[in-house]
Structure formats: structure tokens, C-alpha cells
Design a protein around this motif. Structure first.
Motif, PDB file in Angstrom:
ATOM      1  N   UNK A  60       0.829  -1.210   0.000  1.00 45.79           N
ATOM      2  CA  UNK A  60       0.000   0.000   0.000  1.00 45.79           C
ATOM      3  C   UNK A  60       0.864   1.262   0.000  1.00 45.79           C
ATOM      4  N   UNK A  61       2.010   1.206   0.648  1.00 49.14           N
ATOM      5  CA  UNK A  61       2.918   2.346   0.635  1.00 49.14           C
ATOM      6  C   UNK A  61       3.421   2.617  -0.785  1.00 49.14           C
ATOM      7  N   UNK A  62       3.720   1.569  -1.528  1.00 45.59           N
ATOM      8  CA  UNK A  62       4.148   1.747  -2.918  1.00 45.59           C
ATOM      9  C   UNK A  62       3.029   2.334  -3.774  1.00 45.59           C
ATOM     10  N   UNK A  63       1.804   1.942  -3.515  1.00 41.28           N
ATOM     11  CA  UNK A  63       0.670   2.509  -4.254  1.00 41.28           C
ATOM     12  C   UNK A  63       0.542   3.995  -3.967  1.00 41.28           C
ATOM     13  N   UNK A  64       0.668   4.377  -2.701  1.00 38.63           N
ATOM     14  CA  UNK A  64       0.575   5.801  -2.347  1.00 38.63           C
ATOM     15  C   UNK A  64       1.717   6.580  -2.986  1.00 38.63           C
ATOM     16  N   UNK A  65       2.921   6.038  -2.953  1.00 41.14           N
ATOM     17  CA  UNK A  65       4.069   6.722  -3.543  1.00 41.14           C
ATOM     18  C   UNK A  65       3.870   6.904  -5.044  1.00 41.14           C
ATOM     19  N   UNK A  66       3.312   5.903  -5.707  1.00 42.13           N
ATOM     20  CA  UNK A  66       3.130   5.982  -7.160  1.00 42.13           C
ATOM     21  C   UNK A  66       2.002   6.917  -7.571  1.00 42.13           C
ATOM     22  N   UNK A  67       0.891   6.906  -6.848  1.00 37.08           N
ATOM     23  CA  UNK A  67      -0.298   7.602  -7.325  1.00 37.08           C
ATOM     24  C   UNK A  67      -0.641   8.899  -6.582  1.00 37.08           C
ATOM     25  N   UNK A  68       0.068   9.218  -5.515  1.00 34.59           N
ATOM     26  CA  UNK A  68      -0.145  10.491  -4.827  1.00 34.59           C
ATOM     27  C   UNK A  68       1.211  11.192  -4.771  1.00 34.59           C
ATOM     28  N   UNK A  69       1.569  11.905  -5.821  1.00 27.70           N
ATOM     29  CA  UNK A  69       2.910  12.511  -5.860  1.00 27.70           C
ATOM     30  C   UNK A  69       3.058  13.628  -4.825  1.00 27.70           C
TER      31      UNK A  69
END
Length: 177
Positions: free
Chosen positions: A122-131
């Protein structure tokens, strides 16, 4: 289709047919009416659901792209850690059922590994999609929300392991039910 089939063109085509409105076949009347309704729907003004985020340009076209400082906890090491955790889930999931022994220590390691794997995913998803450069407050909010959710799930798994039968026993009971 919407650019060539405007409602005015359809009305003009409908009025110039060789049949009058009284002698026009019923299927032709309904198809023209449906086409007029569809084109009226497609030619409405476009509205965005959310307004665009604030746009800003830093530097000029000829400026070099900034290179982030190197960090051993990011990049390839982070990816390698994610792969090791994901790979370790396979034997940790299979061993309790294959060996036939339900060990609480192995069950706790499995729960901790699932929790770490979920958190980093989930951390990777946040990093990718919430710049962070576009929406720094939203990124911080999502990261704090993820940390809070991880703590809550960790406490729930601990409670489930210590006061109930545990994850592997629950899966075994569901599988044989």
C-alpha cells in the motif's frame, strides 16, 4: 460519430425523406427519435468530476532533470526487501499445513510477514499515485492513514493470535468446513 451526426443534420435528413410523417414506417420514426436523443446527449458540454490540481512549472525547458540524493533505504534495496518478503510468504503459508503442526510462533511470523507485505504494498501505491510535489498534504494524510491502519490491523492480529485459535487454525477450520 458525434461530430458527424449532429441533431440538426438528423432533423434535416428526417425532413427530406420521401415519406411524410404520416406515411413514414414506425421503425424509421423510432430510430430517428432515438438518434436525435443520443446525439443530444453526446453533444452536451463536458464537465470534469474534479477540478484539476494546481499546475506549476519549475525551471525552464533547458534545465537538467534533478537527480535525487542516493539513499540505501530506497530504490533497489527497497525492491529487494519487498521481493524477499513476498517470497517468504510462500513457505510460511504452506509449511503449517504440510507439516501438520500448528506452531504459534510460526503463526505469529506469518501474521507479521503478511502485515509487512501489505504495508509496503500500500505504501508503494501511495508513492506511485499520490505525488508529493503536487499534493503534499494528501500524501502525508494517506501515509499517516496507512500507518494508523497498519497499527490497528497489527493489534487485531495480535489479539486474534493470543485470545483465539490463530490464523492457520482458522484457515484449516474454514477449509475443512
Amino acid at each position: 460519430m458525434a461530430s458527424i451526426a449532429r441533431s440538426s443534420l438528423l432533423r434535416q435528413a428526417a425532413s427530406t425523406t420521401k415519406f411524410s410523417a404520416a406515411t413514414r414506417p414506425a421503425f424509421q420514426q423510432t430510430s430517428i427519435a432515438n438518434a436525435v436523443r443520443a446525439t443530444a446527449f453526446h453533444t452536451t458540454a463536458r464537465r470534469d468530476l474534479l477540478p484539476p490540481l494546481p499546475q506549476r512549472v519549475e525551471g525552464t525547458v533547458n534545465d537538467a532533470s534533478p537527480v535525487p540524493p542516493t539513499s540505501p533505504s530506497h530504490g533497489s534495496y527497497h525492491w529487494t526487501f519487498d521481493r524477499l518478503v513476498a517470497g517468504s510468504l510462500i513457505p510460511l503459508t504452506v509449511v503449517p499445513f504440510a507439516a501438520g503442526s500448528l506452531n504459534p510462533t510460526l503463526d505469529a511470523i506469518l501474521c507479521a510477514t503478511i502485515l509487512i507485505h501489505s504495508h509496503t504494498g500500500f505504501q508503494n501505491i501511495i508513492i506511485d499515485y499520490v505525488p508529493a510535489y503536487r499534493t503534499p498534504r494528501a500524501r502525508k494524510l494517506f501515509m499517516w492513514g496507512l500507518n494508523a491502519a497498519t497499527v490497528v490491523v497489527g493489534l487485531a492480529l495480535y489479539e486474534f493470535e493470543t485470545t483465539d485459535v490463530g490464523i492457520t487454525e482458522t484457515i484449516k477450520r474454514i477449509w475443512t468446513a
